[in-house]
Design a protein around this motif. Structure first.
Motif, PDB file in Angstrom:
ATOM      1  N   GLN A 245       0.855  -1.184   0.000  1.00 57.01           N
ATOM      2  CA  GLN A 245       0.000   0.000   0.000  1.00 57.01           C
ATOM      3  C   GLN A 245       0.896   1.240   0.000  1.00 57.01           C
ATOM      4  O   GLN A 245       2.043   1.193   0.430  1.00 57.01           O
ATOM      5  CB  GLN A 245      -0.904  -0.003   1.242  1.00 57.01           C
ATOM      6  CG  GLN A 245      -1.843  -1.186   1.311  1.00 57.01           C
ATOM      7  CD  GLN A 245      -2.886  -1.151   0.206  1.00 57.01           C
ATOM      8  OE1 GLN A 245      -3.413  -0.093  -0.146  1.00 57.01           O
ATOM      9  NE2 GLN A 245      -3.190  -2.313  -0.363  1.00 57.01           N
ATOM     10  N   ARG A 246       0.344   2.338  -0.432  1.00 58.08           N
ATOM     11  CA  ARG A 246       1.107   3.601  -0.459  1.00 58.08           C
ATOM     12  C   ARG A 246       1.657   3.943   0.920  1.00 58.08           C
ATOM     13  O   ARG A 246       2.795   4.393   1.038  1.00 58.08           O
ATOM     14  CB  ARG A 246       0.242   4.742  -0.965  1.00 58.08           C
ATOM     15  CG  ARG A 246      -0.080   4.631  -2.420  1.00 58.08           C
ATOM     16  CD  ARG A 246      -0.961   5.773  -2.844  1.00 58.08           C
ATOM     17  NE  ARG A 246      -1.465   5.520  -4.178  1.00 58.08           N
ATOM     18  CZ  ARG A 246      -1.937   6.445  -4.974  1.00 58.08           C
ATOM     19  NH1 ARG A 246      -1.991   7.700  -4.562  1.00 58.08           N
ATOM     20  NH2 ARG A 246      -2.366   6.147  -6.162  1.00 58.08           N
ATOM     21  N   ALA A 247       0.858   3.743   1.952  1.00 56.96           N
ATOM     22  CA  ALA A 247       1.307   4.061   3.316  1.00 56.96           C
ATOM     23  C   ALA A 247       2.531   3.225   3.689  1.00 56.96           C
ATOM     24  O   ALA A 247       3.457   3.725   4.328  1.00 56.96           O
ATOM     25  CB  ALA A 247       0.177   3.823   4.316  1.00 56.96           C
ATOM     26  N   SER A 248       2.542   1.959   3.269  1.00 57.58           N
ATOM     27  CA  SER A 248       3.693   1.094   3.550  1.00 57.58           C
ATOM     28  C   SER A 248       4.924   1.568   2.789  1.00 57.58           C
ATOM     29  O   SER A 248       6.041   1.519   3.314  1.00 57.58           O
ATOM     30  CB  SER A 248       3.380  -0.354   3.183  1.00 57.58           C
ATOM     31  OG  SER A 248       2.367  -0.862   4.012  1.00 57.58           O
ATOM     32  N   LEU A 249       4.719   2.016   1.557  1.00 59.89           N
ATOM     33  CA  LEU A 249       5.851   2.554   0.780  1.00 59.89           C
ATOM     34  C   LEU A 249       6.419   3.795   1.468  1.00 59.89           C
ATOM     35  O   LEU A 249       7.632   3.939   1.587  1.00 59.89           O
ATOM     36  CB  LEU A 249       5.428   2.887  -0.644  1.00 59.89           C
ATOM     37  CG  LEU A 249       5.324   1.715  -1.609  1.00 59.89           C
ATOM     38  CD1 LEU A 249       4.733   2.173  -2.941  1.00 59.89           C
ATOM     39  CD2 LEU A 249       6.676   1.062  -1.815  1.00 59.89           C
ATOM     40  N   TYR A 250       5.537   4.684   1.909  1.00 61.46           N
ATOM     41  CA  TYR A 250       6.002   5.895   2.591  1.00 61.46           C
ATOM     42  C   TYR A 250       6.659   5.572   3.929  1.00 61.46           C
ATOM     43  O   TYR A 250       7.584   6.264   4.348  1.00 61.46           O
ATOM     44  CB  TYR A 250       4.865   6.895   2.793  1.00 61.46           C
ATOM     45  CG  TYR A 250       4.655   7.788   1.600  1.00 61.46           C
ATOM     46  CD1 TYR A 250       5.626   8.711   1.228  1.00 61.46           C
ATOM     47  CD2 TYR A 250       3.503   7.697   0.836  1.00 61.46           C
ATOM     48  CE1 TYR A 250       5.446   9.524   0.131  1.00 61.46           C
ATOM     49  CE2 TYR A 250       3.300   8.516  -0.271  1.00 61.46           C
ATOM     50  CZ  TYR A 250       4.292   9.427  -0.614  1.00 61.46           C
ATOM     51  OH  TYR A 250       4.118  10.233  -1.708  1.00 61.46           O
ATOM     52  N   HIS A 251       6.186   4.513   4.568  1.00 57.45           N
ATOM     53  CA  HIS A 251       6.822   4.098   5.825  1.00 57.45           C
ATOM     54  C   HIS A 251       8.260   3.650   5.559  1.00 57.45           C
ATOM     55  O   HIS A 251       9.185   4.005   6.301  1.00 57.45           O
ATOM     56  CB  HIS A 251       6.024   2.968   6.478  1.00 57.45           C
ATOM     57  CG  HIS A 251       6.659   2.431   7.720  1.00 57.45           C
ATOM     58  ND1 HIS A 251       6.651   3.131   8.913  1.00 57.45           N
ATOM     59  CD2 HIS A 251       7.349   1.290   7.948  1.00 57.45           C
ATOM     60  CE1 HIS A 251       7.300   2.434   9.823  1.00 57.45           C
ATOM     61  NE2 HIS A 251       7.734   1.313   9.268  1.00 57.45           N
ATOM     62  N   ARG A 252       8.467   2.887   4.492  1.00 56.05           N
ATOM     63  CA  ARG A 252       9.807   2.398   4.147  1.00 56.05           C
ATOM     64  C   ARG A 252      10.661   3.486   3.502  1.00 56.05           C
ATOM     65  O   ARG A 252      11.880   3.457   3.606  1.00 56.05           O
ATOM     66  CB  ARG A 252       9.704   1.203   3.197  1.00 56.05           C
ATOM     67  CG  ARG A 252       9.135  -0.028   3.852  1.00 56.05           C
ATOM     68  CD  ARG A 252       8.921  -1.119   2.817  1.00 56.05           C
ATOM     69  NE  ARG A 252       8.181  -2.226   3.361  1.00 56.05           N
ATOM     70  CZ  ARG A 252       8.703  -3.390   3.703  1.00 56.05           C
ATOM     71  NH1 ARG A 252       9.993  -3.589   3.564  1.00 56.05           N
ATOM     72  NH2 ARG A 252       7.952  -4.340   4.173  1.00 56.05           N
ATOM     73  N   PHE A 253      10.014   4.398   2.780  1.00 55.67           N
ATOM     74  CA  PHE A 253      10.712   5.465   2.054  1.00 55.67           C
ATOM     75  C   PHE A 253      10.051   6.802   2.392  1.00 55.67           C
ATOM     76  O   PHE A 253       9.244   7.316   1.614  1.00 55.67           O
ATOM     77  CB  PHE A 253      10.651   5.210   0.545  1.00 55.67           C
ATOM     78  CG  PHE A 253      11.217   3.893   0.121  1.00 55.67           C
ATOM     79  CD1 PHE A 253      12.582   3.723  -0.047  1.00 55.67           C
ATOM     80  CD2 PHE A 253      10.380   2.793  -0.104  1.00 55.67           C
ATOM     81  CE1 PHE A 253      13.102   2.504  -0.438  1.00 55.67           C
ATOM     82  CE2 PHE A 253      10.891   1.575  -0.488  1.00 55.67           C
ATOM     83  CZ  PHE A 253      12.259   1.417  -0.652  1.00 55.67           C
ATOM     84  N   PRO A 254      10.382   7.379   3.565  1.00 54.53           N
ATOM     85  CA  PRO A 254       9.732   8.624   3.998  1.00 54.53           C
ATOM     86  C   PRO A 254       9.897   9.776   2.994  1.00 54.53           C
ATOM     87  O   PRO A 254       9.069  10.675   2.961  1.00 54.53           O
ATOM     88  CB  PRO A 254      10.416   8.953   5.321  1.00 54.53           C
ATOM     89  CG  PRO A 254      10.952   7.654   5.811  1.00 54.53           C
ATOM     90  CD  PRO A 254      11.298   6.868   4.586  1.00 54.53           C
TER      91      PRO A 254
ATOM     92  N   ALA B 182      13.062   9.165  -2.776  1.00 53.47           N
ATOM     93  CA  ALA B 182      13.820   8.246  -1.923  1.00 53.47           C
ATOM     94  C   ALA B 182      13.814   6.829  -2.502  1.00 53.47           C
ATOM     95  O   ALA B 182      14.814   6.111  -2.408  1.00 53.47           O
ATOM     96  CB  ALA B 182      13.245   8.237  -0.515  1.00 53.47           C
ATOM     97  N   MET B 183      12.709   6.444  -3.118  1.00 50.92           N
ATOM     98  CA  MET B 183      12.650   5.127  -3.765  1.00 50.92           C
ATOM     99  C   MET B 183      13.647   5.058  -4.920  1.00 50.92           C
ATOM    100  O   MET B 183      14.385   4.084  -5.054  1.00 50.92           O
ATOM    101  CB  MET B 183      11.231   4.844  -4.267  1.00 50.92           C
ATOM    102  CG  MET B 183      10.219   4.653  -3.173  1.00 50.92           C
ATOM    103  SD  MET B 183       8.562   4.401  -3.874  1.00 50.92           S
ATOM    104  CE  MET B 183       7.600   5.373  -2.721  1.00 50.92           C
ATOM    105  N   ALA B 184      13.654   6.102  -5.739  1.00 53.29           N
ATOM    106  CA  ALA B 184      14.584   6.126  -6.875  1.00 53.29           C
ATOM    107  C   ALA B 184      16.029   6.156  -6.386  1.00 53.29           C
ATOM    108  O   ALA B 184      16.896   5.488  -6.969  1.00 53.29           O
ATOM    109  CB  ALA B 184      14.295   7.327  -7.766  1.00 53.29           C
ATOM    110  N   GLU B 185      16.302   6.894  -5.332  1.00 51.33           N
ATOM    111  CA  GLU B 185      17.657   6.929  -4.770  1.00 51.33           C
ATOM    112  C   GLU B 185      18.077   5.553  -4.255  1.00 51.33           C
ATOM    113  O   GLU B 185      19.219   5.134  -4.450  1.00 51.33           O
ATOM    114  CB  GLU B 185      17.747   7.969  -3.654  1.00 51.33           C
ATOM    115  CG  GLU B 185      17.700   9.391  -4.168  1.00 51.33           C
ATOM    116  CD  GLU B 185      17.527  10.438  -3.077  1.00 51.33           C
ATOM    117  OE1 GLU B 185      17.074  10.084  -1.958  1.00 51.33           O
ATOM    118  OE2 GLU B 185      17.832  11.613  -3.350  1.00 51.33           O
ATOM    119  N   ALA B 186      17.152   4.843  -3.611  1.00 54.32           N
ATOM    120  CA  ALA B 186      17.455   3.497  -3.118  1.00 54.32           C
ATOM    121  C   ALA B 186      17.716   2.546  -4.279  1.00 54.32           C
ATOM    122  O   ALA B 186      18.625   1.704  -4.226  1.00 54.32           O
ATOM    123  CB  ALA B 186      16.310   2.981  -2.249  1.00 54.32           C
ATOM    124  N   VAL B 187      16.942   2.684  -5.333  1.00 53.27           N
ATOM    125  CA  VAL B 187      17.137   1.852  -6.527  1.00 53.27           C
ATOM    126  C   VAL B 187      18.496   2.155  -7.154  1.00 53.27           C
ATOM    127  O   VAL B 187      19.243   1.236  -7.522  1.00 53.27           O
ATOM    128  CB  VAL B 187      15.978   2.064  -7.526  1.00 53.27           C
ATOM    129  CG1 VAL B 187      16.317   1.511  -8.894  1.00 53.27           C
ATOM    130  CG2 VAL B 187      14.695   1.432  -6.999  1.00 53.27           C
TER     131      VAL B 187
END
Length: 190
Positions: free
Chosen positions: A39-48, A53-58
């Motif tokens: 869920q979006r909330a879970s994504l934001y929890h992992r990537f505030p 931040a997701m692209a940076e982690a990738v």
């Protein structure tokens, strides 16, 4: 609804697939959520920091993989031809025999260009410098010529990936990987 357990590495791989396919601008939260099963909330929890931040982690994940499997073998032991072969095999795996787009390319246009420009520039520069050092080591040649050969090799690899994406034919990518030694190293004398 039951909680979905997704391994962190799987999340990054799934996010990478979205960024590779649609770039930064096209990577909507809906697509990222659907790809990861979170869920979006879970994504934001992992990537505030959200999508950035997701692209940076990738990028960090892909950079670490490429450092380990592409660049490090170029500076390791073995003949220059053998080291180039290891790099070619790793690239073949990473790009799924030419069937996947380059992440750096996908993030280099639109809004991603402004955000990730320095990272992309640095990644390409490091790859070119590492290839050029191999050429200098192999030939004892001039640095300027080695750099030109390294740039031509990266240009050929990246161009073949674009051509494969545009035509659906991965053979040019396979051909470039096969001919990397002739692009980078002088012909052997009998």
């Amino acid at each position: 609804m039951p909680t979905i357990k997704v391994e962190p590495g799987d999340i990054i791989d799934r996010l990478m697939e979205v960024f590779r396919t649609v770039g930064y601008d096209g990577a909507t939260l809906s697509k990222l959520s659907q790809a990861t099963g979170l869920q979006r909330a879970s994504l934001y929890h992992r990537f505030p920091g959200g999508k950035k931040a997701m692209a940076e982690a990738v990028l960090a994940h892909a950079g670490a993989w490429l450092d380990t499997h592409v660049l490090t073998p170029l500076t390791g032991s073995g003949t220059p031809q053998a080291r180039l072969q290891k790099m070619a095999e790793a690239l073949d795996t990473f790009y799924v025999q030419g069937g996947k787009s380059c992440l750096l390319d996908s993030l280099s246009f639109g809004e991603g260009s402004a955000i990730f420009h320095e990272h992309i520039r640095t990644a390409f520069a490091h790859w070119i410098e590492t290839l050029a050092a191999l050429v200098v080591e192999s030939t004892g040649g001039r640095t300027a010529e080695a750099r030109r050969r390294a740039e031509d090799a990266v240009l050929s690899i990246q161009g073949a990936l674009v051509l494969a994406r545009g035509t659906g034919n991965t053979q040019p990518f396979q051909r470039v990987l096969k001919h990397l030694p002739s692009l980078l190293l002088p012909a052997r004398r009998s």
